[in-house]
Every structure is written in C-alpha cells, then in structure tokens.
Design a protein around this motif. Structure first.
Motif, PDB file in Angstrom:
ATOM      1  N   VAL A 111       4.987 -14.807  -3.519  1.00  0.00           N
ATOM      2  CA  VAL A 111       5.106 -13.728  -2.526  1.00  0.00           C
ATOM      3  C   VAL A 111       5.875 -12.572  -3.141  1.00  0.00           C
ATOM      4  O   VAL A 111       6.875 -12.771  -3.842  1.00  0.00           O
ATOM      5  CB  VAL A 111       5.770 -14.158  -1.196  1.00  0.00           C
ATOM      6  CG1 VAL A 111       4.821 -14.944  -0.332  1.00  0.00           C
ATOM      7  CG2 VAL A 111       7.053 -14.901  -1.418  1.00  0.00           C
ATOM      8  N   LEU A 112       5.380 -11.358  -2.881  1.00  0.00           N
ATOM      9  CA  LEU A 112       5.953 -10.164  -3.475  1.00  0.00           C
ATOM     10  C   LEU A 112       6.172  -9.115  -2.395  1.00  0.00           C
ATOM     11  O   LEU A 112       5.335  -8.976  -1.494  1.00  0.00           O
ATOM     12  CB  LEU A 112       4.988  -9.591  -4.531  1.00  0.00           C
ATOM     13  CG  LEU A 112       4.512 -10.551  -5.616  1.00  0.00           C
ATOM     14  CD1 LEU A 112       3.354  -9.941  -6.390  1.00  0.00           C
ATOM     15  CD2 LEU A 112       5.664 -10.898  -6.560  1.00  0.00           C
ATOM     16  N   GLN A 113       7.258  -8.393  -2.518  1.00  0.00           N
ATOM     17  CA  GLN A 113       7.478  -7.313  -1.549  1.00  0.00           C
ATOM     18  C   GLN A 113       6.727  -6.071  -2.018  1.00  0.00           C
ATOM     19  O   GLN A 113       6.907  -5.622  -3.151  1.00  0.00           O
ATOM     20  CB  GLN A 113       8.974  -7.004  -1.448  1.00  0.00           C
ATOM     21  CG  GLN A 113       9.271  -6.031  -0.330  1.00  0.00           C
ATOM     22  CD  GLN A 113      10.757  -5.733  -0.221  1.00  0.00           C
ATOM     23  OE1 GLN A 113      11.347  -5.203  -1.157  1.00  0.00           O
ATOM     24  NE2 GLN A 113      11.355  -6.055   0.909  1.00  0.00           N
ATOM     25  N   ILE A 114       5.886  -5.519  -1.141  1.00  0.00           N
ATOM     26  CA  ILE A 114       5.170  -4.281  -1.479  1.00  0.00           C
ATOM     27  C   ILE A 114       6.051  -3.080  -1.137  1.00  0.00           C
ATOM     28  O   ILE A 114       6.173  -2.143  -1.927  1.00  0.00           O
ATOM     29  CB  ILE A 114       3.835  -4.185  -0.702  1.00  0.00           C
ATOM     30  CG1 ILE A 114       2.934  -5.365  -1.064  1.00  0.00           C
ATOM     31  CG2 ILE A 114       3.124  -2.869  -0.994  1.00  0.00           C
ATOM     32  CD1 ILE A 114       1.658  -5.448  -0.226  1.00  0.00           C
ATOM     33  N   LEU A 115       6.672  -3.130   0.041  1.00  0.00           N
ATOM     34  CA  LEU A 115       7.568  -2.048   0.477  1.00  0.00           C
ATOM     35  C   LEU A 115       8.781  -2.655   1.164  1.00  0.00           C
ATOM     36  O   LEU A 115       8.619  -3.574   1.977  1.00  0.00           O
ATOM     37  CB  LEU A 115       6.881  -1.180   1.536  1.00  0.00           C
ATOM     38  CG  LEU A 115       5.778  -0.208   1.171  1.00  0.00           C
ATOM     39  CD1 LEU A 115       5.303   0.492   2.443  1.00  0.00           C
ATOM     40  CD2 LEU A 115       6.263   0.827   0.150  1.00  0.00           C
ATOM     41  N   PRO A 116       9.980  -2.126   0.910  1.00  0.00           N
ATOM     42  CA  PRO A 116      11.127  -2.600   1.704  1.00  0.00           C
ATOM     43  C   PRO A 116      10.985  -2.100   3.145  1.00  0.00           C
ATOM     44  O   PRO A 116      10.235  -1.148   3.401  1.00  0.00           O
ATOM     45  CB  PRO A 116      12.332  -1.947   1.008  1.00  0.00           C
ATOM     46  CG  PRO A 116      11.770  -0.773   0.293  1.00  0.00           C
ATOM     47  CD  PRO A 116      10.343  -1.087  -0.050  1.00  0.00           C
ATOM     48  N   GLU A 117      11.697  -2.735   4.075  1.00  0.00           N
ATOM     49  CA  GLU A 117      11.479  -2.455   5.506  1.00  0.00           C
ATOM     50  C   GLU A 117      11.638  -0.968   5.851  1.00  0.00           C
ATOM     51  O   GLU A 117      10.895  -0.427   6.667  1.00  0.00           O
ATOM     52  CB  GLU A 117      12.387  -3.327   6.398  1.00  0.00           C
ATOM     53  CG  GLU A 117      13.860  -3.370   6.089  1.00  0.00           C
ATOM     54  CD  GLU A 117      14.244  -4.358   4.987  1.00  0.00           C
ATOM     55  OE1 GLU A 117      13.373  -4.808   4.225  1.00  0.00           O
ATOM     56  OE2 GLU A 117      15.440  -4.665   4.896  1.00  0.00           O
ATOM     57  N   GLU A 118      12.602  -0.292   5.200  1.00  0.00           N
ATOM     58  CA  GLU A 118      12.846   1.109   5.587  1.00  0.00           C
ATOM     59  C   GLU A 118      11.718   2.046   5.135  1.00  0.00           C
ATOM     60  O   GLU A 118      11.629   3.178   5.572  1.00  0.00           O
ATOM     61  CB  GLU A 118      14.209   1.595   5.076  1.00  0.00           C
ATOM     62  CG  GLU A 118      14.418   1.634   3.583  1.00  0.00           C
ATOM     63  CD  GLU A 118      14.751   0.280   2.945  1.00  0.00           C
ATOM     64  OE1 GLU A 118      14.741  -0.747   3.639  1.00  0.00           O
ATOM     65  OE2 GLU A 118      14.997   0.273   1.715  1.00  0.00           O
ATOM     66  N   ARG A 119      10.822   1.544   4.282  1.00  0.00           N
ATOM     67  CA  ARG A 119       9.716   2.414   3.838  1.00  0.00           C
ATOM     68  C   ARG A 119       8.387   2.118   4.548  1.00  0.00           C
ATOM     69  O   ARG A 119       7.372   2.744   4.252  1.00  0.00           O
ATOM     70  CB  ARG A 119       9.545   2.293   2.312  1.00  0.00           C
ATOM     71  CG  ARG A 119      10.629   3.074   1.564  1.00  0.00           C
ATOM     72  CD  ARG A 119      10.323   3.180   0.099  1.00  0.00           C
ATOM     73  NE  ARG A 119       8.980   3.671  -0.193  1.00  0.00           N
ATOM     74  CZ  ARG A 119       8.283   3.359  -1.283  1.00  0.00           C
ATOM     75  NH1 ARG A 119       8.800   2.545  -2.190  1.00  0.00           N
ATOM     76  NH2 ARG A 119       7.078   3.851  -1.483  1.00  0.00           N
ATOM     77  N   VAL A 120       8.408   1.184   5.473  1.00  0.00           N
ATOM     78  CA  VAL A 120       7.164   0.921   6.233  1.00  0.00           C
ATOM     79  C   VAL A 120       7.063   2.007   7.311  1.00  0.00           C
ATOM     80  O   VAL A 120       7.910   2.082   8.204  1.00  0.00           O
ATOM     81  CB  VAL A 120       7.179  -0.497   6.857  1.00  0.00           C
ATOM     82  CG1 VAL A 120       5.956  -0.714   7.752  1.00  0.00           C
ATOM     83  CG2 VAL A 120       7.228  -1.552   5.750  1.00  0.00           C
ATOM     84  N   PRO A 121       6.032   2.879   7.243  1.00  0.00           N
ATOM     85  CA  PRO A 121       6.045   4.099   8.050  1.00  0.00           C
ATOM     86  C   PRO A 121       5.440   3.979   9.444  1.00  0.00           C
ATOM     87  O   PRO A 121       5.032   4.973  10.004  1.00  0.00           O
ATOM     88  CB  PRO A 121       5.202   5.056   7.185  1.00  0.00           C
ATOM     89  CG  PRO A 121       4.227   4.166   6.502  1.00  0.00           C
ATOM     90  CD  PRO A 121       4.878   2.819   6.337  1.00  0.00           C
ATOM     91  N   PHE A 122       5.351   2.788   9.989  1.00  0.00           N
ATOM     92  CA  PHE A 122       4.781   2.668  11.340  1.00  0.00           C
ATOM     93  C   PHE A 122       5.519   1.596  12.131  1.00  0.00           C
ATOM     94  O   PHE A 122       6.194   0.732  11.569  1.00  0.00           O
ATOM     95  CB  PHE A 122       3.275   2.354  11.285  1.00  0.00           C
ATOM     96  CG  PHE A 122       2.918   1.225  10.369  1.00  0.00           C
ATOM     97  CD1 PHE A 122       2.996  -0.093  10.797  1.00  0.00           C
ATOM     98  CD2 PHE A 122       2.511   1.480   9.055  1.00  0.00           C
ATOM     99  CE1 PHE A 122       2.670  -1.133   9.939  1.00  0.00           C
ATOM    100  CE2 PHE A 122       2.179   0.442   8.191  1.00  0.00           C
ATOM    101  CZ  PHE A 122       2.267  -0.867   8.636  1.00  0.00           C
ATOM    102  N   ALA A 123       5.355   1.702  13.453  1.00  0.00           N
ATOM    103  CA  ALA A 123       5.936   0.700  14.355  1.00  0.00           C
ATOM    104  C   ALA A 123       4.850  -0.301  14.719  1.00  0.00           C
ATOM    105  O   ALA A 123       3.656  -0.045  14.494  1.00  0.00           O
ATOM    106  CB  ALA A 123       6.437   1.383  15.612  1.00  0.00           C
ATOM    107  N   LEU A 124       5.260  -1.435  15.256  1.00  0.00           N
ATOM    108  CA  LEU A 124       4.299  -2.429  15.741  1.00  0.00           C
ATOM    109  C   LEU A 124       4.632  -2.718  17.198  1.00  0.00           C
ATOM    110  O   LEU A 124       5.803  -2.930  17.526  1.00  0.00           O
ATOM    111  CB  LEU A 124       4.386  -3.721  14.922  1.00  0.00           C
ATOM    112  CG  LEU A 124       4.088  -3.544  13.430  1.00  0.00           C
ATOM    113  CD1 LEU A 124       5.375  -3.612  12.633  1.00  0.00           C
ATOM    114  CD2 LEU A 124       3.129  -4.603  12.937  1.00  0.00           C
TER     115      LEU A 124
END
Ligand code: PMV
Length: 359
Positions: free
Chosen positions: A199-212
């Motif tokens: 498992v690899l991190q693509i983006l850290p949480e602060e760089r995910v640009p949308f809400a769910l």
C-alpha cells in the motif's frame, strides 16, 4: 488513562462504549499470568477505484489494485489482550459477543499472526465503531487495520510497514489502505506468495481536494458479505474478467488525476469503477444487488445536479449507502439538495483523514 469511547468525535448517536483502564502493554493480569495488551484506532476508507475479486483466496490477495480515500470521522477502536489464562479467543463487537462468522474470521486472523510471531496465547478482542458495522461502510477495513496495529503492538512484533499491510490484508482486502492517511493505493502485485502486494500513499490527507458526503439511506441492510459477493461474481458473472482489466486501467487514470488535483476525472473514474463493479454484481447468478431503491434516487439526484453544472460524483461500496464526492465549497449546496431526498436518513460530511494509529 484513556478509554475506547473518549477518543472519538461521534457522528452517530451510539450505545455507550466500554471502558478499558490501560492502553499500554500490561505484563501481568490480576492472577499473575502473562498478559499483553494494546489498543489502536483505525479509520474507515471509501474506495474510489474498487477492489472486487481475489486472485488467491487463502492469502486473500486482490485480483485488482484499488485506490481509496481514508476518512477522518468514521473509526473503529480495537483493544487486544493476549492472556495466558484464556482457554480460547474471545471477540466482542460493541460489547456483544461476535457472531459465528465474525468470530471465525478474527480467530483465523489471530491464528496467522500467532504462527508468524510464535506466540501461542489466546486473545480477547474488543472493538467499538462510531458508525453502523456491516452496512457497506468499510467497517471490516477499519476493524482489521485496528486489529493489526493493536496485535503487533501488544506482541511487540517488529514488522515493517508493508509486512503490517500484508497481515491486515489477511483479515480484509481493504484494511491495508486504512493504515495510511489521504489517498491510498493498494497495489495488487503479481507474485504467487503476495510478497509484492503493497500500500502506498498517493496524496497526504491535506492535499485531497474534495469532501465526501456519506449518505445513509433507508434499506433492508447489506445483501451479502463482500467475500461471498466477490466469489459469486468470479464464478458466475460473464463480465468478471473484463471488469478486472477495466478496473486496472482506471487505477492508473485515478492516480494521475489525484496527483493533478483533477476532481472531474477523479469523479468520473470513481463512478466508472463503481458502476462496473455493481454491474458485475448485477450480472451474477443469482443477481446481486447491494443497492436499495433509495440508493438509486440519490444517484439520480447526483446526475441531475451535474446537469445543472454542480461538480458532484457518486460511489457506492458493497452496501446501499452512496458516498458523494464534491469540492469543499459545494458541500452546503449538495447537502441541502440530497437531504431533501425521500429515504435519506443521515448525511455525514467527511474529508480525507489520517491513517491508523496505536493509542
Ligand atoms: O475488504 P472487503 O473484503 O470488505 O472488500 C471491500 C470491497 C469494497 O468495499 C466494495 C471495495 C473496496 O475496495 O473497498
């Protein structure tokens, strides 16, 4: 001192969680026998490119890579105590003894860890989630990620991160992704023994640009466990093999789009993977529908909003509850529209959060 309840900010009204007095390793229990205890908390995750199908049942190896967003609010705390005095494993979910199926899965997982660590004590496992378990909101991911971390810590086992991920996978294929925060890829790998699964991190949480937005809809509950559903699709769906090829292509597109901050492409890929996975389920024999009528109403509402120019997309795991993806500034509009929909019980505003941790 910390207890299982207090570390949560609870988006649900829930039964009180039980209290454990110690979170660190306790060498002895009250009767002077060896007892090793630890506690961990792990978030749930929502797949935007789904894992659906296994290439090895025993090793629980996924047949396709997947990408998910680790959630910030929906969590499971897991307390594990290996105790010389226990004559068998004990498993409690929300203070109640686990049903036979869950118990069997946890014991099988503990047996594998015991074989790896040469520890032969039985364990008491207690878990508490701040969201409904077994309803298609990846409770098995948060549970097994938490169980993995708590177990490794209780036994002071020195696993590398990828070894931990492989152990978590033995419990649930989506669990390794909950070990990391942000946008996470589970790379299926091709080796027979699963040694290249990671498992690899693509983006850290602060760089995910949308809400769910997790939209809880009225339904009769989950149709079938993911494990049984995957097997049914593999054995009976005419689309299963094509699904695997197609989904692998989507993984590459989604990874690129996440790195580019391209919400439109991430959303389109999330819908493509979701509908292909559910199409595969619906084409199985007998047909497998995880959706409830209210699921479809929310999907229609999303399509309607998009026609009006609102950037919102939908994905659904193996359950009836849609999860909507939208840029942060559009959340109030989307929430307002969806909450008026008949059959919508509750909406949880989520964003990308941190991975699992030991408490
Ligand atoms: O980890 P499992 O066995 O509960 O399977 C997860 C399956 C989906 O939630 C539908 C997709 C995914 O990638 O999380």
């Amino acid at each position: 001192m910390q207890d299982c309840k207090k570390s949560f900010s609870v988006p649900f009204t829930h039964k009180p969680l039980m209290t454990l007095n110690k979170t660190d390793i306790l060498p002895m229990n009250l009767f002077g026998a060896l007892m090793l205890r630890a506690k961990a908390v792990a978030p749930s995750n929502i797949a935007i490119v789904k894992y659906w199908g296994k290439r090895d049942e025993v090793l629980n190896l996924p047949a396709t890579s997947s990408i998910s967003i680790t959630l910030s609010k929906l969590k499971t705390e897991v307390c594990v105590s290996f105790d010389e005095n226990l004559g068998q494993d004990e498993v409690f979910v929300e203070d109640e003894r686990a049903n036979e199926k869950t118990y069997g899965r946890v014991v099988a997982f503990l047996d594998l860890v015991r074989a790896k660590t040469k520890v032969n004590m039985f364990a008491r496992v207690e878990s508490f989630s701040n969201f409904p378990v077994g309803s298609g909101l990846a409770s098995s991911a948060s549970f097994f990620a938490g169980l993995t971390l708590a177990t490794a810590n209780a036994l002071s086992a020195e696993f590398t991160f990828q070894e931990l991920a492989r152990i978590a996978r033995l419990g649930s294929g989506s669990a390794p992704r909950s070990l990391l925060g942000g946008a996470v890829e589970a790379v299926a790998g091709t080796s027979k023994d699963g040694s290249d699964f990671e498992v690899l991190q693509i983006l850290p949480e602060e760089r995910v640009p949308f809400a769910l937005l997790v939209v809880m809809v009225e339904s009769k509950g989950k149709a079938m466990s993911s494990r049984d559903g995957m097997n049914l699709c593999k054995n009976t769906s005419p689309y299963f093999h094509r699904w695997l090829e197609y989904n692998q292509e989507l993984v590459d597109i989604a990874r690129r789009a996440l790195l580019d901050g391209d919400i439109k492409t991430v959303g389109e890929v999330a819908e493509a993977s979701c509908f292909a996975m559910h199409g595969c389920c619906m084409s199985a024999k007998p047909p497998l529908f995880y959706w409830a009528p209210n699921t479809l109403s929310v999907i229609e509402q999303v399509f309607e909003m998009r026609k009006e120019g609102v950037l919102v997309y939908v994905t659904i795991d193996a359950g009836p509850h849609p999860v909507l993806l939208a840029p942060f500034d559009l959340v109030p509009i989307v929430r307002e529209r969806v909450s008026k929909q008949k059959g919508v019980l509750h909406i949880i505003e989520e964003r990308a959060g941190q991975g699992a941790k030991v408490l």
